[in-house]
Design a protein around this motif. Sequence first.
Motif, PDB file in Angstrom:
ATOM      1  N   GLY A   1     -10.018 -43.414 -24.930  1.00  0.00           N
ATOM      2  CA  GLY A   1     -10.380 -44.712 -25.495  1.00  0.00           C
ATOM      3  C   GLY A   1     -11.523 -44.611 -26.481  1.00  0.00           C
ATOM      4  O   GLY A   1     -11.512 -45.250 -27.537  1.00  0.00           O
ATOM      5  N   LEU A   2     -12.511 -43.782 -26.149  1.00  0.00           N
ATOM      6  CA  LEU A   2     -13.656 -43.603 -27.035  1.00  0.00           C
ATOM      7  C   LEU A   2     -13.250 -42.926 -28.344  1.00  0.00           C
ATOM      8  O   LEU A   2     -13.696 -43.325 -29.424  1.00  0.00           O
ATOM      9  N   VAL A   3     -12.389 -41.916 -28.256  1.00  0.00           N
ATOM     10  CA  VAL A   3     -11.909 -41.241 -29.469  1.00  0.00           C
ATOM     11  C   VAL A   3     -11.105 -42.211 -30.329  1.00  0.00           C
ATOM     12  O   VAL A   3     -11.302 -42.277 -31.555  1.00  0.00           O
ATOM     13  N   LEU A   4     -10.212 -42.980 -29.729  1.00  0.00           N
ATOM     14  CA  LEU A   4      -9.398 -43.925 -30.500  1.00  0.00           C
ATOM     15  C   LEU A   4     -10.236 -45.046 -31.107  1.00  0.00           C
ATOM     16  O   LEU A   4     -10.008 -45.446 -32.259  1.00  0.00           O
ATOM     17  N   LEU A   5     -11.216 -45.549 -30.348  1.00  0.00           N
ATOM     18  CA  LEU A   5     -12.104 -46.579 -30.880  1.00  0.00           C
ATOM     19  C   LEU A   5     -12.934 -46.025 -32.038  1.00  0.00           C
ATOM     20  O   LEU A   5     -13.078 -46.671 -33.078  1.00  0.00           O
ATOM     21  N   GLY A   6     -13.465 -44.831 -31.854  1.00  0.00           N
ATOM     22  CA  GLY A   6     -14.236 -44.205 -32.928  1.00  0.00           C
ATOM     23  C   GLY A   6     -13.403 -43.978 -34.173  1.00  0.00           C
ATOM     24  O   GLY A   6     -13.877 -44.181 -35.298  1.00  0.00           O
ATOM     25  N   LEU A   7     -12.160 -43.552 -33.991  1.00  0.00           N
ATOM     26  CA  LEU A   7     -11.281 -43.338 -35.147  1.00  0.00           C
ATOM     27  C   LEU A   7     -10.986 -44.658 -35.855  1.00  0.00           C
ATOM     28  O   LEU A   7     -10.979 -44.712 -37.089  1.00  0.00           O
ATOM     29  N   ALA A   8     -10.763 -45.720 -35.100  1.00  0.00           N
ATOM     30  CA  ALA A   8     -10.505 -47.026 -35.712  1.00  0.00           C
ATOM     31  C   ALA A   8     -11.711 -47.491 -36.528  1.00  0.00           C
ATOM     32  O   ALA A   8     -11.557 -47.998 -37.644  1.00  0.00           O
ATOM     33  N   ILE A   9     -12.904 -47.280 -35.999  1.00  0.00           N
ATOM     34  CA  ILE A   9     -14.118 -47.661 -36.728  1.00  0.00           C
ATOM     35  C   ILE A   9     -14.283 -46.786 -37.966  1.00  0.00           C
ATOM     36  O   ILE A   9     -14.609 -47.269 -39.046  1.00  0.00           O
ATOM     37  N   ALA A  10     -14.034 -45.476 -37.823  1.00  0.00           N
ATOM     38  CA  ALA A  10     -14.193 -44.553 -38.945  1.00  0.00           C
ATOM     39  C   ALA A  10     -13.218 -44.870 -40.071  1.00  0.00           C
ATOM     40  O   ALA A  10     -13.583 -44.800 -41.250  1.00  0.00           O
ATOM     41  N   VAL A  11     -11.994 -45.216 -39.723  1.00  0.00           N
ATOM     42  CA  VAL A  11     -10.993 -45.546 -40.742  1.00  0.00           C
ATOM     43  C   VAL A  11     -11.360 -46.852 -41.450  1.00  0.00           C
ATOM     44  O   VAL A  11     -11.138 -46.991 -42.653  1.00  0.00           O
ATOM     45  N   ALA A  12     -11.957 -47.779 -40.725  1.00  0.00           N
ATOM     46  CA  ALA A  12     -12.293 -49.083 -41.296  1.00  0.00           C
ATOM     47  C   ALA A  12     -13.572 -49.068 -42.135  1.00  0.00           C
ATOM     48  O   ALA A  12     -13.828 -50.026 -42.864  1.00  0.00           O
ATOM     49  N   LEU A  13     -14.372 -48.012 -42.051  1.00  0.00           N
ATOM     50  CA  LEU A  13     -15.622 -47.965 -42.813  1.00  0.00           C
ATOM     51  C   LEU A  13     -15.343 -47.972 -44.306  1.00  0.00           C
ATOM     52  O   LEU A  13     -14.554 -47.167 -44.803  1.00  0.00           O
ATOM     53  N   PRO A  14     -16.007 -48.847 -45.031  1.00  0.00           N
ATOM     54  CA  PRO A  14     -15.828 -48.829 -46.491  1.00  0.00           C
ATOM     55  C   PRO A  14     -16.551 -47.628 -47.106  1.00  0.00           C
ATOM     56  O   PRO A  14     -17.475 -47.071 -46.523  1.00  0.00           O
ATOM     57  N   GLU A  15     -16.117 -47.250 -48.296  1.00  0.00           N
ATOM     58  CA  GLU A  15     -16.704 -46.092 -48.965  1.00  0.00           C
ATOM     59  C   GLU A  15     -18.174 -46.306 -49.291  1.00  0.00           C
ATOM     60  O   GLU A  15     -18.938 -45.340 -49.384  1.00  0.00           O
ATOM     61  N   SER A  16     -18.597 -47.557 -49.458  1.00  0.00           N
ATOM     62  CA  SER A  16     -20.001 -47.827 -49.768  1.00  0.00           C
ATOM     63  C   SER A  16     -20.909 -47.417 -48.607  1.00  0.00           C
ATOM     64  O   SER A  16     -22.020 -46.940 -48.827  1.00  0.00           O
ATOM     65  N   ILE A  17     -20.448 -47.575 -47.382  1.00  0.00           N
ATOM     66  CA  ILE A  17     -21.244 -47.150 -46.223  1.00  0.00           C
ATOM     67  C   ILE A  17     -21.189 -45.642 -46.074  1.00  0.00           C
ATOM     68  O   ILE A  17     -22.178 -45.007 -45.701  1.00  0.00           O
ATOM     69  N   GLN A  18     -20.054 -45.036 -46.386  1.00  0.00           N
ATOM     70  CA  GLN A  18     -19.927 -43.586 -46.272  1.00  0.00           C
ATOM     71  C   GLN A  18     -20.838 -42.854 -47.243  1.00  0.00           C
ATOM     72  O   GLN A  18     -21.160 -41.695 -47.032  1.00  0.00           O
ATOM     73  N   ALA A  19     -21.269 -43.509 -48.306  1.00  0.00           N
ATOM     74  CA  ALA A  19     -22.129 -42.870 -49.305  1.00  0.00           C
ATOM     75  C   ALA A  19     -23.610 -42.984 -48.967  1.00  0.00           C
ATOM     76  O   ALA A  19     -24.443 -42.432 -49.677  1.00  0.00           O
ATOM     77  N   LYS A  20     -23.956 -43.670 -47.907  1.00  0.00           N
ATOM     78  CA  LYS A  20     -25.366 -43.849 -47.530  1.00  0.00           C
ATOM     79  C   LYS A  20     -25.977 -42.515 -47.093  1.00  0.00           C
ATOM     80  O   LYS A  20     -25.293 -41.655 -46.544  1.00  0.00           O
TER      81      LYS A  20
ATOM     82  N   PRO B   1      -9.534 -37.689 -19.897  1.00  0.00           N
ATOM     83  CA  PRO B   1      -9.771 -38.902 -19.096  1.00  0.00           C
ATOM     84  C   PRO B   1      -9.576 -40.148 -19.962  1.00  0.00           C
ATOM     85  O   PRO B   1      -9.788 -40.108 -21.178  1.00  0.00           O
ATOM     86  N   PRO B   2      -9.176 -41.251 -19.336  1.00  0.00           N
ATOM     87  CA  PRO B   2      -8.919 -42.472 -20.118  1.00  0.00           C
ATOM     88  C   PRO B   2     -10.127 -42.942 -20.927  1.00  0.00           C
ATOM     89  O   PRO B   2      -9.978 -43.416 -22.048  1.00  0.00           O
ATOM     90  N   TRP B   3     -11.333 -42.792 -20.384  1.00  0.00           N
ATOM     91  CA  TRP B   3     -12.510 -43.253 -21.123  1.00  0.00           C
ATOM     92  C   TRP B   3     -12.732 -42.397 -22.371  1.00  0.00           C
ATOM     93  O   TRP B   3     -13.164 -42.901 -23.402  1.00  0.00           O
ATOM     94  N   THR B   4     -12.444 -41.116 -22.287  1.00  0.00           N
ATOM     95  CA  THR B   4     -12.603 -40.243 -23.457  1.00  0.00           C
ATOM     96  C   THR B   4     -11.550 -40.578 -24.505  1.00  0.00           C
ATOM     97  O   THR B   4     -11.857 -40.665 -25.701  1.00  0.00           O
TER      98      THR B   4
ATOM     99  N   ALA C   1     -12.626 -28.361 -25.502  1.00  0.00           N
ATOM    100  CA  ALA C   1     -12.254 -27.995 -26.875  1.00  0.00           C
ATOM    101  C   ALA C   1     -11.398 -29.087 -27.511  1.00  0.00           C
ATOM    102  O   ALA C   1     -11.573 -29.422 -28.694  1.00  0.00           O
ATOM    103  N   VAL C   2     -10.492 -29.657 -26.731  1.00  0.00           N
ATOM    104  CA  VAL C   2      -9.646 -30.742 -27.247  1.00  0.00           C
ATOM    105  C   VAL C   2     -10.493 -31.978 -27.532  1.00  0.00           C
ATOM    106  O   VAL C   2     -10.330 -32.634 -28.572  1.00  0.00           O
ATOM    107  N   GLU C   3     -11.421 -32.304 -26.634  1.00  0.00           N
ATOM    108  CA  GLU C   3     -12.304 -33.444 -26.863  1.00  0.00           C
ATOM    109  C   GLU C   3     -13.170 -33.205 -28.092  1.00  0.00           C
ATOM    110  O   GLU C   3     -13.393 -34.112 -28.895  1.00  0.00           O
TER     111      GLU C   3
END
Length: 190
Positions: free
Chosen positions: A34-53, A29-32, A85-87
């Motif tokens: 969009g949510l996956v793509l938005l989440g991926l964009a946020i995950a890619v943009a996270l700096p390593e300092s936040i990932q170490a928390k 579905p389009p909302w799913t 499974a794909v989601e």
Amino acid sequence: MRFGLVHRLMTNALATLGVLAVVNTAGMPPWTSGLVLLGLAIAVALPESIQAKPWMRTLATVGPLALFVIEVVRVVLGASALDTAVEFAGFLQVIRVATRRGAAHDQQIIILALLHFVAGTVLGGGLSYGLCFVGFLIVAPGALVLSHLRREVEGNYRQGARDRTGLPVDVPRILRSLSLIHISEPTRPY
């Protein structure tokens, strides 16, 4: 360019291509999507300092388990097993990219990207999938080589290795290095 930065860019590119391939071909579905793509964009943009928390470590453990429970409940309530499974694979990639902490997690990202391409092949195809696949063929060898090199550096130096002065080896400094791979001329016998 620093080794760690190049490796991170290659792994992010591979993860993004895999998610794009599965989002374009799967009937999510389009909302799913969009949510996956938005989440991926946020995950890619996270700096390593936040990932170490510490709370990100908790997310790395609890997130996939909670996601699995949610998807199982959806299947029990009548949702298509293939679609869920794909989601699950898409959201799992988002969690892994956001919470990665080393070579083992980078390998998981690469394997998930490969599974996304397998799912994209089975579920459909088309021009957008073909473009993602060509990108995958270009990026994957470099990402695999850099991931292997990082795993070797982390594995060899985490076992109590010492440098020439007798001090413990600083692995993060090595991974930030501009010259991780040294190419030297062969020595000539005189």
